[in-house]
Scaffold this motif. Structure first.
Motif, PDB file in Angstrom:
ATOM      1  N   LEU A   1       5.582  -6.284  -8.648  1.00 25.55           N
ATOM      2  CA  LEU A   1       6.551  -7.357  -8.875  1.00 25.55           C
ATOM      3  C   LEU A   1       7.656  -7.362  -7.824  1.00 25.55           C
ATOM      4  O   LEU A   1       8.088  -8.419  -7.367  1.00 25.55           O
ATOM      5  N   ILE A   2       8.106  -6.163  -7.427  1.00 21.21           N
ATOM      6  CA  ILE A   2       9.257  -6.074  -6.519  1.00 21.21           C
ATOM      7  C   ILE A   2       8.836  -6.133  -5.065  1.00 21.21           C
ATOM      8  O   ILE A   2       9.437  -6.847  -4.253  1.00 21.21           O
ATOM      9  N   VAL A   3       7.779  -5.420  -4.705  1.00 27.57           N
ATOM     10  CA  VAL A   3       7.492  -5.188  -3.295  1.00 27.57           C
ATOM     11  C   VAL A   3       6.767  -6.345  -2.632  1.00 27.57           C
ATOM     12  O   VAL A   3       6.773  -6.451  -1.406  1.00 27.57           O
ATOM     13  N   SER A   4       6.159  -7.229  -3.392  1.00 19.18           N
ATOM     14  CA  SER A   4       5.369  -8.303  -2.797  1.00 19.18           C
ATOM     15  C   SER A   4       6.249  -9.192  -1.922  1.00 19.18           C
ATOM     16  O   SER A   4       7.167  -9.865  -2.415  1.00 19.18           O
TER      17      SER A   4
ATOM     18  N   GLY B   1       8.539   2.955 -10.125  1.00 20.43           N
ATOM     19  CA  GLY B   1       8.014   1.813  -9.380  1.00 20.43           C
ATOM     20  C   GLY B   1       9.069   1.153  -8.523  1.00 20.43           C
ATOM     21  O   GLY B   1       8.814   0.782  -7.364  1.00 20.43           O
ATOM     22  N   ALA B   2      10.298   1.007  -9.067  1.00 16.41           N
ATOM     23  CA  ALA B   2      11.381   0.392  -8.301  1.00 16.41           C
ATOM     24  C   ALA B   2      11.790   1.270  -7.115  1.00 16.41           C
ATOM     25  O   ALA B   2      12.037   0.775  -6.009  1.00 16.41           O
ATOM     26  N   SER B   3      11.843   2.591  -7.328  1.00 17.50           N
ATOM     27  CA  SER B   3      12.199   3.510  -6.240  1.00 17.50           C
ATOM     28  C   SER B   3      11.129   3.516  -5.161  1.00 17.50           C
ATOM     29  O   SER B   3      11.446   3.594  -3.957  1.00 17.50           O
ATOM     30  N   ALA B   4       9.854   3.448  -5.567  1.00 23.45           N
ATOM     31  CA  ALA B   4       8.768   3.404  -4.585  1.00 23.45           C
ATOM     32  C   ALA B   4       8.870   2.144  -3.733  1.00 23.45           C
ATOM     33  O   ALA B   4       8.581   2.173  -2.525  1.00 23.45           O
ATOM     34  N   SER B   5       9.301   1.039  -4.325  1.00 25.49           N
ATOM     35  CA  SER B   5       9.459  -0.203  -3.574  1.00 25.49           C
ATOM     36  C   SER B   5      10.545  -0.067  -2.512  1.00 25.49           C
ATOM     37  O   SER B   5      10.371  -0.481  -1.360  1.00 25.49           O
ATOM     38  N   VAL B   6      11.678   0.528  -2.902  1.00 24.32           N
ATOM     39  CA  VAL B   6      12.760   0.732  -1.933  1.00 24.32           C
ATOM     40  C   VAL B   6      12.320   1.699  -0.839  1.00 24.32           C
ATOM     41  O   VAL B   6      12.582   1.489   0.355  1.00 24.32           O
ATOM     42  N   GLY B   7      11.617   2.777  -1.234  1.00 25.91           N
ATOM     43  CA  GLY B   7      11.123   3.742  -0.250  1.00 25.91           C
ATOM     44  C   GLY B   7      10.178   3.110   0.759  1.00 25.91           C
ATOM     45  O   GLY B   7      10.220   3.425   1.957  1.00 25.91           O
ATOM     46  N   ALA B   8       9.323   2.207   0.284  1.00 31.43           N
ATOM     47  CA  ALA B   8       8.389   1.535   1.192  1.00 31.43           C
ATOM     48  C   ALA B   8       9.136   0.650   2.180  1.00 31.43           C
ATOM     49  O   ALA B   8       8.729   0.515   3.342  1.00 31.43           O
ATOM     50  N   MET B   9      10.230   0.034   1.751  1.00 30.91           N
ATOM     51  CA  MET B   9      11.000  -0.828   2.655  1.00 30.91           C
ATOM     52  C   MET B   9      11.778  -0.023   3.698  1.00 30.91           C
ATOM     53  O   MET B   9      12.083  -0.524   4.775  1.00 30.91           O
TER      54      MET B   9
ATOM     55  N   ILE C   1       0.844  -1.207   0.000  1.00 27.07           N
ATOM     56  CA  ILE C   1       0.000   0.000   0.000  1.00 27.07           C
ATOM     57  C   ILE C   1       0.873   1.249   0.000  1.00 27.07           C
ATOM     58  O   ILE C   1       0.602   2.217  -0.737  1.00 27.07           O
ATOM     59  N   LEU C   2       1.920   1.245   0.791  1.00 19.14           N
ATOM     60  CA  LEU C   2       2.806   2.402   0.882  1.00 19.14           C
ATOM     61  C   LEU C   2       3.490   2.675  -0.457  1.00 19.14           C
ATOM     62  O   LEU C   2       3.549   3.827  -0.920  1.00 19.14           O
ATOM     63  N   ALA C   3       3.995   1.618  -1.102  1.00 17.63           N
ATOM     64  CA  ALA C   3       4.675   1.798  -2.392  1.00 17.63           C
ATOM     65  C   ALA C   3       3.704   2.283  -3.464  1.00 17.63           C
ATOM     66  O   ALA C   3       4.028   3.187  -4.253  1.00 17.63           O
ATOM     67  N   CYS C   4       2.503   1.697  -3.503  1.00 21.18           N
ATOM     68  CA  CYS C   4       1.508   2.118  -4.500  1.00 21.18           C
ATOM     69  C   CYS C   4       1.045   3.546  -4.241  1.00 21.18           C
ATOM     70  O   CYS C   4       0.741   4.299  -5.185  1.00 21.18           O
ATOM     71  N   THR C   5       0.999   3.965  -2.976  1.00 24.89           N
ATOM     72  CA  THR C   5       0.635   5.342  -2.645  1.00 24.89           C
ATOM     73  C   THR C   5       1.685   6.313  -3.169  1.00 24.89           C
ATOM     74  O   THR C   5       1.350   7.401  -3.667  1.00 24.89           O
ATOM     75  N   ILE C   6       2.952   5.945  -3.070  1.00 20.62           N
ATOM     76  CA  ILE C   6       4.027   6.796  -3.602  1.00 20.62           C
ATOM     77  C   ILE C   6       3.866   6.968  -5.111  1.00 20.62           C
ATOM     78  O   ILE C   6       3.972   8.084  -5.645  1.00 20.62           O
ATOM     79  N   VAL C   7       3.589   5.875  -5.815  1.00 27.28           N
ATOM     80  CA  VAL C   7       3.383   5.956  -7.266  1.00 27.28           C
ATOM     81  C   VAL C   7       2.152   6.798  -7.586  1.00 27.28           C
ATOM     82  O   VAL C   7       2.160   7.643  -8.503  1.00 27.28           O
TER      83      VAL C   7
ATOM     84  N   PRO D   1      14.254  -0.075   9.272  1.00 25.66           N
ATOM     85  CA  PRO D   1      13.576  -0.492   8.046  1.00 25.66           C
ATOM     86  C   PRO D   1      13.248  -1.981   8.076  1.00 25.66           C
ATOM     87  O   PRO D   1      13.658  -2.705   8.992  1.00 25.66           O
ATOM     88  N   TYR D   2      12.532  -2.421   7.058  1.00 20.16           N
ATOM     89  CA  TYR D   2      12.141  -3.833   6.981  1.00 20.16           C
ATOM     90  C   TYR D   2      13.304  -4.607   6.371  1.00 20.16           C
ATOM     91  O   TYR D   2      13.441  -4.702   5.160  1.00 20.16           O
ATOM     92  N   LEU D   3      14.162  -5.159   7.227  1.00 20.10           N
ATOM     93  CA  LEU D   3      15.412  -5.770   6.795  1.00 20.10           C
ATOM     94  C   LEU D   3      15.290  -7.281   6.698  1.00 20.10           C
ATOM     95  O   LEU D   3      14.680  -7.929   7.560  1.00 20.10           O
ATOM     96  N   ALA D   4      15.905  -7.839   5.664  1.00 22.19           N
ATOM     97  CA  ALA D   4      16.013  -9.298   5.562  1.00 22.19           C
ATOM     98  C   ALA D   4      16.885  -9.831   6.697  1.00 22.19           C
ATOM     99  O   ALA D   4      16.673 -10.946   7.171  1.00 22.19           O
ATOM    100  N   TYR D   5      17.847  -9.013   7.127  1.00 22.07           N
ATOM    101  CA  TYR D   5      18.716  -9.388   8.247  1.00 22.07           C
ATOM    102  C   TYR D   5      17.876  -9.740   9.471  1.00 22.07           C
ATOM    103  O   TYR D   5      18.062 -10.788  10.104  1.00 22.07           O
ATOM    104  N   ASP D   6      16.926  -8.857   9.813  1.00 21.73           N
ATOM    105  CA  ASP D   6      16.076  -9.096  10.981  1.00 21.73           C
ATOM    106  C   ASP D   6      15.154 -10.287  10.762  1.00 21.73           C
ATOM    107  O   ASP D   6      14.926 -11.085  11.668  1.00 21.73           O
ATOM    108  N   GLU D   7      14.618 -10.392   9.544  1.00 23.18           N
ATOM    109  CA  GLU D   7      13.663 -11.473   9.285  1.00 23.18           C
ATOM    110  C   GLU D   7      14.352 -12.840   9.310  1.00 23.18           C
ATOM    111  O   GLU D   7      13.834 -13.795   9.901  1.00 23.18           O
TER     112      GLU D   7
END
Length: 813
Positions: free
Chosen positions: A58-61, A164-172, A25-31, A191-197
């Motif tokens: 494609l990226i943010v899911s 779209g790619a920048s919005a995905s990074v911004g959402a993360m 939702i956050l990434a799509c809102t940026i777009v 941020p939403y890190l793979a490290y933490d997950e």
């Protein structure tokens, strides 16, 4: 406890889904805000918000920051590729000469060029395919604007993609304010890190392993069968959750390198992936589970002879080590294993048939103890590592560069994939032009994101995409009519829809393909303006999407005519062959055990790969339509998969036991003539076992490869010969006698070796320790031999094969 485990897993999955929905939702809102309310010059540059949304989804899911950064890089690489190809072709041919046929041909040729390199990531290829479709279809529609199109049109497509790619990074990068399971302020504000997950999943796995270990040990020590069965039933859902956690960890671990490049040094030092390191805990746990489920009665006779305090002390030590692993996983390394046996087990001197299972259980405990005690925390300061490993990196540099060069050279698989993509996209765009010239984009875009390397459930995925596209479009039309007078609020209905599509991605009915299509279907109507009447657009888009999916299915059938059911049978045959190779390489008392080990591990990894692919093909075969073929017997294949997996686990444990036994005897430096006779006897017994198992697996492999399905009644699986049997499901008396004779001979030689060690001169304590170590190893090895040759997994596979062939070839029975 079972319900609590499932509720805990369900809660964790819900948190992950809701977190992914919030980021989407956050990434799509940026777009949305950028393309509708941004500055006019910026809106003119990002003229394709539809593709911005598609790139975002494609990226943010279900992505983390590392995966979003990786997706950003893949999108940038796709833009560079398409810019070079499109500008060159537009300059050479001229935009005014791009008729509908020429545009379709250009789409096909450029898609072939993009798809051919084997080293390019699939995400990058998918994004590039979509850009190619937009560039050349747009050129054919607006060919009158020749001068401006040469540069601006591809640039606008690329900038829309990068939005779209920048919005995905911004959402993360947005803090974890919602749906986060840990309450620490640092975790919430990060941020939403793979490290933490990955760290959380590894910690959950360590906790899961600790609980399973406790339950299996409680089952073995139970005084009655009902209590033991209850413990085993409690451990079963935990084992399923543990396997899911391992798969999730494997899926996420690549993203770690995009977030923290220094992690590469930590992972390089251990020389194993995170999942492979955790497998060293998982395999002995599975062995303990086999021991617990194989017990004919409780309490276990030999366990009663041992000191209860010794087992409880060993349990506490392993328990503590698993708790340590829980604290600093996944970033740990392994020091050199110390192969030792607890003093409480030194008194084990004689091996009998009744005690084999208990010896196997103790062996698995010992392996688990060694693997957990070899763990130590890996510090993040890696300067020492880099300096010490510099020479090794330099020596491996040539090998790495040669591998990269080989990846650039297209293989047969890459060539087949490129032809499939080229034909599908070219045909879809051409037929899309015939139906609706102005909306021909969607025939190609629908399938541009559908391509995968290898096989997929084509009909099921196409059906899910078609249904989801229709659902998303209809939802968008309804919301347009409801919010007709307040267009500025038309984005609000997208919020619950994006949450719903996040759940659809995890459903068995729709999956990733359906969830993405449903989200995009609504976004293209509610997230844009000035595209005409919503109803007309929705009808045209659904029709174009169906045209594209029909082309996709047609080309998929032509290029990959083999059914998933056939591939499952082939992969089963290859898995049986790999298992045969793994057992063939088991070597006792070999001075070259260090050189044999790596080769054997490679074959074991190959076996795991075949098992994983077999599972994938079984799932796909259950989803594909049967048409005029024999229905796929998924239940029977699931049994065969389980038996193959269990047999593979036993072979891995056997190799660990043999390696430990060989190491112990080599370190003892005992070289007496008296020991050579029983050792040669044990080697001879192992060779007979390997020959019998090899012949049995060879026969099963022939059955799986369809070489002798019609003569199943002539197959004697146990002996590995083609001799008539009155009842194929019953092991003959002679086979039973041969197995019993082999096990008796192995036990006799093992006990003789144990007795000879006891009579050797030297310190009594050292001989007691050595004798205990050898006895436990040989007892565990005896259980594996007895289990595989007796009424174990191979016999279960034989019965499953007979059931399968009865259904597929009733006339041969």
């Amino acid at each position: 406890m079972v319900s609590a485990t499932r509720m805990g897993w369900t809660y964790a999955v819900w948190c992950l889904i809701l977190r992914a929905a919030f980021r989407t939702i956050l990434a799509c809102t940026i777009v949305y805000t950028t393309t509708l309310y941004g500055p006019q010059p910026l809106r003119r540059l990002v003229a394709y918000p539809a593709y911005s949304y598609l790139t975002t989804i494609l990226i943010v899911s279900e992505a983390t920051l590392g995966e979003a950064l990786r997706g950003f890089w893949h999108a940038l690489y796709a833009c560079i590729q398409v810019l070079i190809l499109s500008i060159l072709s537009l300059r050479l041919i001229g935009p005014a000469h791009f008729s509908y046929f020429v545009s379709s041909l250009a789409v096909a040729l450029c898609a072939f060029v993009v798809a051919l390199p084997g080293a390019t990531h699939l995400m990058s290829k998918r994004i590039a395919f979509g850009q190619i479709v937009i560039v050349y279809v747009g050129t054919a529609i607006h060919c009158a604007e020749a001068d401006e199109l040469v540069l601006m049109h591809p640039i606008q497509v690329s900038l829309s993609t990068m939005l779209g790619a920048s919005a995905s990074v911004g959402a993360m990068l947005f803090p974890n304010l919602f749906f986060y399971q840990k309450a620490s302020l640092a975790a919430v504000l990060s941020p939403y890190l793979a490290y933490d997950e990955v760290r959380q999943m590894c910690q959950k796995y360590a906790e899961n392993a600790r609980k399973r270990f406790d339950l299996y040990l409680d089952a073995i020590l139970s005084q009655d069968s009902s209590a033991a069965l209850d413990f085993i039933l409690q451990a079963k859902p935990l084992a399923e959750v543990g396997e899911k956690l391992l798969r999730s960890i494997e899926h996420k671990q690549e993203a770690l390198l995009w977030e923290r490049p220094t992690i590469r040094n930590i992972l390089n030092r251990s020389r194993f992936s995170v999942r492979e390191k955790l497998q060293e805990v998982e395999i002995p746990l599975r062995g303990i589970a086999i021991a617990a489920t194989s017990c004919p009665s409780f309490p276990v006779a030999m366990i009663k002879k041992l000191q209860a305090d010794a087992l409880l002390d060993l349990k506490k030590r392993i328990h503590d080590k698993l708790e340590q692993l829980e604290h600093f996983a996944p970033f740990y390394t392994r020091k050199k294993k110390e192969r030792s046996l607890d003093e409480a087990f030194w008194s084990l001197e004689t091996i009998s048939h009744e005690d084999l299972l208990a010896f196997f259980f103790i062996d698995c405990l010992k392996i688990l103890q060694e693997n957990t005690e070899a763990v130590e925390e890996c510090k993040h300061e890696c300067s020492g590592i880099e300096s010490s490993s510099g020479s090794q990196n330099q020596s491996n540099c040539c090998a790495k560069w040669s591998c990269r060069l080989l990846c650039i050279i297209p293989s047969k698989t890459s060539l087949r994939f490129a032809v499939k993509c080229s034909l599908s996209l070219g045909l879809a765009v051409q037929l899309g032009f015939l139906f609706n010239k102005r909306e021909a984009y969607w025939a190609g875009l629908t399938i541009a994101i559908s391509f995968v390397r290898g096989r997929q459930a084509t009909f099921t995925l196409a059906n899910a995409r078609a249904q989801s596209t229709a659902m998303g479009s209809i939802y968008g039309i309804l919301c347009c009519f409801i919010f007709k007078k307040v267009e500025d609020l038309s984005f609000l209905p997208l919020l619950p829809w994006l949450v719903l599509t996040s759940f659809l991605r995890h459903s068995r009915m729709y999956g990733q393909a359906g969830g993405i299509s449903a989200a995009v279907g609504a976004l293209l109507i509610l997230g844009r303006r000035h595209y005409g009447p919503p109803l007309d657009f929705a009808i045209a888009r659904i029709t174009e999407a169906v045209i594209g999916l029909i082309c996709f299915i047609t080309v998929e059938i032509l290029t990959s005519p083999v059914r998933a059911a056939t591939l499952a049978k082939l992969k089963l045959s290859l898995g049986l062959g790999s298992l045969q190779e793994c057992i063939k390489d088991l070597v006792l008392f070999d001075n070259k055990i260090a050189s044999v080990g790596p080769k054997l591990r490679q074959k074991q990894n190959k076996l795991k790969s075949h098992v994983n692919k077999l599972e994938k093909f079984i799932e796909e075969a259950q989803l594909e339509p049967n048409f005029w073929f024999i229905p796929f017997n998924g239940a029977c294949y699931d049994k065969l998969l389980r038996s193959l997996s269990n047999t593979g686990n036993l072979s891995i444990i056997m190799s660990n036991i043999i390696e430990s036994l060989s190491f112990v005897l080599q370190c003892s430096e005992l070289d007496s003539e008296e020991l050579r006779k029983p050792m040669k006897g044990i080697e001879k017994d192992l060779e007979i076992f390997k020959k019998k198992i090899g012949n049995s697996l060879q026969c099963l492999q022939e059955l799986a490869s369809n070489k002798s399905l019609a003569v199943l009644g002539k197959h004697d699986i146990e002996s590995g010969t083609l001799s008539a049997r009155e009842n194929g499901s019953r092991v003959s008396d002679s086979d039973k006698e041969e197995t019993e004779c082999l096990v008796d001979s192995f036990l006799q030689n093992s006990n003789e070796l144990s007795d000879k060690i006891a009579t050797m001169t030297g310190l009594i304590e050292d001989h007691q320790k050595l004798r205990g170590q050898v006895t436990v190893c040989l007892g565990g090895l005896g259980f594996c031999i007895s289990s595989l040759l007796g009424l174990g997994e191979l016999k279960e596979m034989e019965k499953d094969f007979q059931e399968l062939i009865k259904l597929e070839h009733p006339s041969s029975m």
